[in-house]
Design a protein around this motif. Structure first.
Motif, PDB file in Angstrom:
ATOM      1  N   ARG A 143      71.376  56.220  95.179  1.00  0.00           N
ATOM      2  CA  ARG A 143      71.561  57.650  94.871  1.00  0.00           C
ATOM      3  C   ARG A 143      70.226  58.389  94.924  1.00  0.00           C
ATOM      4  N   LYS A 144      69.179  57.766  94.407  1.00  0.00           N
ATOM      5  CA  LYS A 144      67.857  58.392  94.420  1.00  0.00           C
ATOM      6  C   LYS A 144      67.345  58.523  95.859  1.00  0.00           C
ATOM      7  N   LEU A 145      67.573  57.501  96.674  1.00  0.00           N
ATOM      8  CA  LEU A 145      67.149  57.537  98.076  1.00  0.00           C
ATOM      9  C   LEU A 145      67.871  58.656  98.825  1.00  0.00           C
ATOM     10  N   LEU A 146      69.180  58.785  98.606  1.00  0.00           N
ATOM     11  CA  LEU A 146      69.957  59.853  99.252  1.00  0.00           C
ATOM     12  C   LEU A 146      69.475  61.230  98.811  1.00  0.00           C
ATOM     13  N   SER A 189      63.006  68.285  95.761  1.00  0.00           N
ATOM     14  CA  SER A 189      63.992  69.337  95.984  1.00  0.00           C
ATOM     15  C   SER A 189      65.120  69.187  94.977  1.00  0.00           C
ATOM     16  N   GLU A 190      65.703  70.305  94.576  1.00  0.00           N
ATOM     17  CA  GLU A 190      66.828  70.233  93.644  1.00  0.00           C
ATOM     18  C   GLU A 190      68.103  69.800  94.348  1.00  0.00           C
ATOM     19  N   THR A 191      68.192  70.070  95.635  1.00  0.00           N
ATOM     20  CA  THR A 191      69.378  69.663  96.398  1.00  0.00           C
ATOM     21  C   THR A 191      69.058  68.394  97.191  1.00  0.00           C
ATOM     22  N   PRO A 192      70.055  67.562  97.421  1.00  0.00           N
ATOM     23  CA  PRO A 192      69.809  66.314  98.152  1.00  0.00           C
ATOM     24  C   PRO A 192      69.327  66.581  99.578  1.00  0.00           C
TER      25      PRO A 192
END
Length: 198
Positions: A37-40, A74-77
């Protein structure tokens, strides 16, 4: 998973990586899910190449190549779409008699579209259910159980058409050839290590 994290930390902003990983990195729960999830979120994880089984020494070993770019906070993925090329389903390679060759990757290279990966086109669709190239959005990936990236869509013919299996003597011969090839490679490595005083 630690190796993927390490590669990510070594990359400079907008640095690019292609990392070979075993299947469990794609679906492992707990810390594995957290890292995926962190990588994405923090990187643009844009491509996944599912490699044929047995490409590295053992017939049952399944590996993949994950392609990602490191991005600033960034706040968005950063991952918008993950493009997956399935070079595994219904593909059969052996280490000795039918090894993977460069030309076996031609379709993947064409689909990857180095010149402009943002204009990629899927080969999978209603008109081509056997297409090996398709994309999944970030929302689709995030909604999957444990954010699993272990995704496949092609029908595995070996599971439904056992009558088409090679005869046992051919299977046994392929196993012997794979083992001999692996043993030869290990002998060469051992020789190199001994030559270096190890």
């Amino acid at each position: 998973m630690n190796f993927v994290q390490h590669v990510k930390t070594l990359l400079k902003q907008n640095g690019r990586a292609a990392v070979v990983v075993p299947d469990n990195v794609l679906f492992e729960g707990g810390a594995g899910e957290t890292i995926r999830r962190k990588l994405l979120q923090e990187c643009d994880v844009h491509t996944l190449l599912r490699l044929p089984t047995g490409l590295f020494y053992a017939q049952g070993v399944k590996a993949n190549v994950i392609f990602f770019d490191k991005k600033p906070a960034s706040e968005t993925p950063w991952t918008k779409k993950l493009w997956i090329y399935d070079l595994r389903t219904n593909m059969h390679f052996t280490l000795k008699t039918d090894p993977l060759k460069r030309e076996d990757l031609d379709e993947f290279v064409k689909c990857y579209n180095v010149a402009n990966r943002h204009s990629r086109k899927a080969t999978f669709g209603e008109k081509n259910p056997d297409g090996r190239w398709r994309a999944y959005s970030y929302d689709e990936l995030a909604a999957r159980d444990k954010a699993s990236l272990d995704i496949f869509w092609l029908k595995d013919e070996s599971l439904s058409e056992s009558d088409n299996l090679p005869s046992p003597d051919i299977i046994a011969l392929e196993i012997v050839e794979d083992l001999e090839a692996a043993l030869a490679q290990f002998r060469e490595i051992a020789g190199d290590l001994n030559g270096n005083g190890v």
